[in-house]
Design a protein around this motif. Structure first.
Motif, PDB file in Angstrom:
ATOM      1  N   ASP A  86      21.432  36.575  -0.024  1.00  0.00           N
ATOM      2  CA  ASP A  86      21.119  37.734  -0.852  1.00  0.00           C
ATOM      3  C   ASP A  86      20.037  37.332  -1.856  1.00  0.00           C
ATOM      4  O   ASP A  86      20.204  36.377  -2.613  1.00  0.00           O
ATOM      5  N   THR A 116      24.147  34.118   5.690  1.00  0.00           N
ATOM      6  CA  THR A 116      23.686  35.346   5.064  1.00  0.00           C
ATOM      7  C   THR A 116      23.241  35.044   3.646  1.00  0.00           C
ATOM      8  O   THR A 116      23.989  34.427   2.878  1.00  0.00           O
ATOM      9  N   ARG A 121      20.237  34.400  -4.572  1.00  0.00           N
ATOM     10  CA  ARG A 121      21.297  34.692  -5.544  1.00  0.00           C
ATOM     11  C   ARG A 121      22.658  34.271  -5.010  1.00  0.00           C
ATOM     12  O   ARG A 121      23.507  33.796  -5.755  1.00  0.00           O
ATOM     13  N   SER A 122      22.871  34.438  -3.711  1.00  0.00           N
ATOM     14  CA  SER A 122      24.120  34.000  -3.085  1.00  0.00           C
ATOM     15  C   SER A 122      23.835  33.633  -1.639  1.00  0.00           C
ATOM     16  O   SER A 122      22.924  34.187  -1.007  1.00  0.00           O
TER      17      SER A 122
END
Length: 305
Positions: free
Chosen positions: A295, A293, A233-234
């Motif tokens: 998500d 990182t 998603r991100s």
């Protein structure tokens, strides 16, 4: 005996002139004037006879749009000075883009006027020291004159940092994202990345951080007939971020869509802050960052093409 020419009479300092001077001093008047002049210069060639406009094609149409936008930005600086920072940043983006999207930024004249006006508008203050407003145009124009060969050489051997320790894929995976937001973005140049089948010519983009929304990567596994799909998603990249791309397409602030490759890299080295791109598609040979990182990360096998 030398005769001195008669002195020209000075215009009377009437109430109208005093009101105009007072109005001018409460806003970035000269910054707006430079933007209006720059936008007008970009409009000169496309508004010449129809045969010239047809020969210009999309470049002429882009000059019309960017020229009108710069004129509108100059009027905003005159009549809405409180919005000078937002207006100046967007005017700077359009001025730099005019080099690649139009007739070399109005043969550099319109682009230079737009950069100087937007920098003066951003650095203008109602009163006090005006050093920032004067220094910014000089800094930006000096950066634009920097040789591209130095940037390419820096991409080959970044000072103090070794090259990529891994070998990239000879067939770069395809990447899509609904939004790409770089932070501290610089255009490093063009380099040749080692692969198992020789060196691959790539665009090298460097930044302090980057955010991608609706990230999707599709790659062919060299050991199997199928493909691997990676999605999130991100995706947040932090630290010393470097992207090696063989192709990049996106719409700047969702308005102006551009496609870049190592052979069609735009010349201006200045990338304004606060830039984001939508509808991004790219061929990503390699990406490195201090931290990554994700998500909603997912990995799955896809049927072969």
């Amino acid at each position: 005996m030398l005769l001195r020419p008669p002195a020209l009479p000075r215009l009377p300092d009437g109430p109208a002139r005093r009101r105009f001077r007072s109005w001018r001093r409460t806003r970035p008047f000269w910054a707006g004037t430079l933007l209006v002049l720059g936008g007008t210069e970009l409009l000169v060639v496309p508004l010449s006879p129809v045969t010239v406009l047809v020969s210009l094609g999309l470049g002429g149409l882009a000059a019309l749009g960017i020229g009108l936008a710069l004129i509108a930005a100059g009027l905003f600086l005159w009549f809405l000075p409180s919005a000078r920072h937002y207006v100046s940043v967007n005017a700077l983006i359009l001025s730099v883009l005019s080099f690649a999207a139009t007739n070399l930024g109005g043969f550099l004249v319109g682009m230079a006027l737009g950069i100087a006006g937007s920098a003066m508008g951003f650095g203008w203050t109602p009163r006090g020291d005006r050093t920032l407003a004067v220094a910014l145009p000089a800094v930006l124009l000096t950066a634009l004159a920097g040789p591209s060969a130095d940037r390419a050489e820096a991409a080959e051997a970044p000072p103090g940092r070794p090259g990529p320790p891994v070998t990239a894929s000879a067939t770069p995976p395809s990447v899509t994202a609904s939004r790409f937001s770089p932070h501290g973005f610089t255009l490093a140049g063009v380099s040749r990345l080692p692969t198992a089948e020789g060196r691959l010519k790539v665009i090298v983009l460097k930044m302090r951080a980057a955010s991608l929304s609706d990230y999707r990567l599709r790659t062919r596994d060299g050991r199997a007939a199928g493909q691997l799909g990676l999605g999130a998603r991100s995706l947040e990249l932090r630290g010393e971020v470097t992207l090696h791309l063989t192709r990049f397409h996106g719409c700047l602030e969702g308005l102006l869509c551009l496609t870049f490759s190592p052979d069609t890299l735009p010349a201006p080295p200045v990338i304004p802050p606060f830039v984001f791109m939508t509808d991004v598609t790219a061929e990503q040979a390699l990406v490195t960052a201090d931290t990554i990182t994700a998500d909603g990360l997912e990995l799955r096998a896809l049927p072969g093409a």
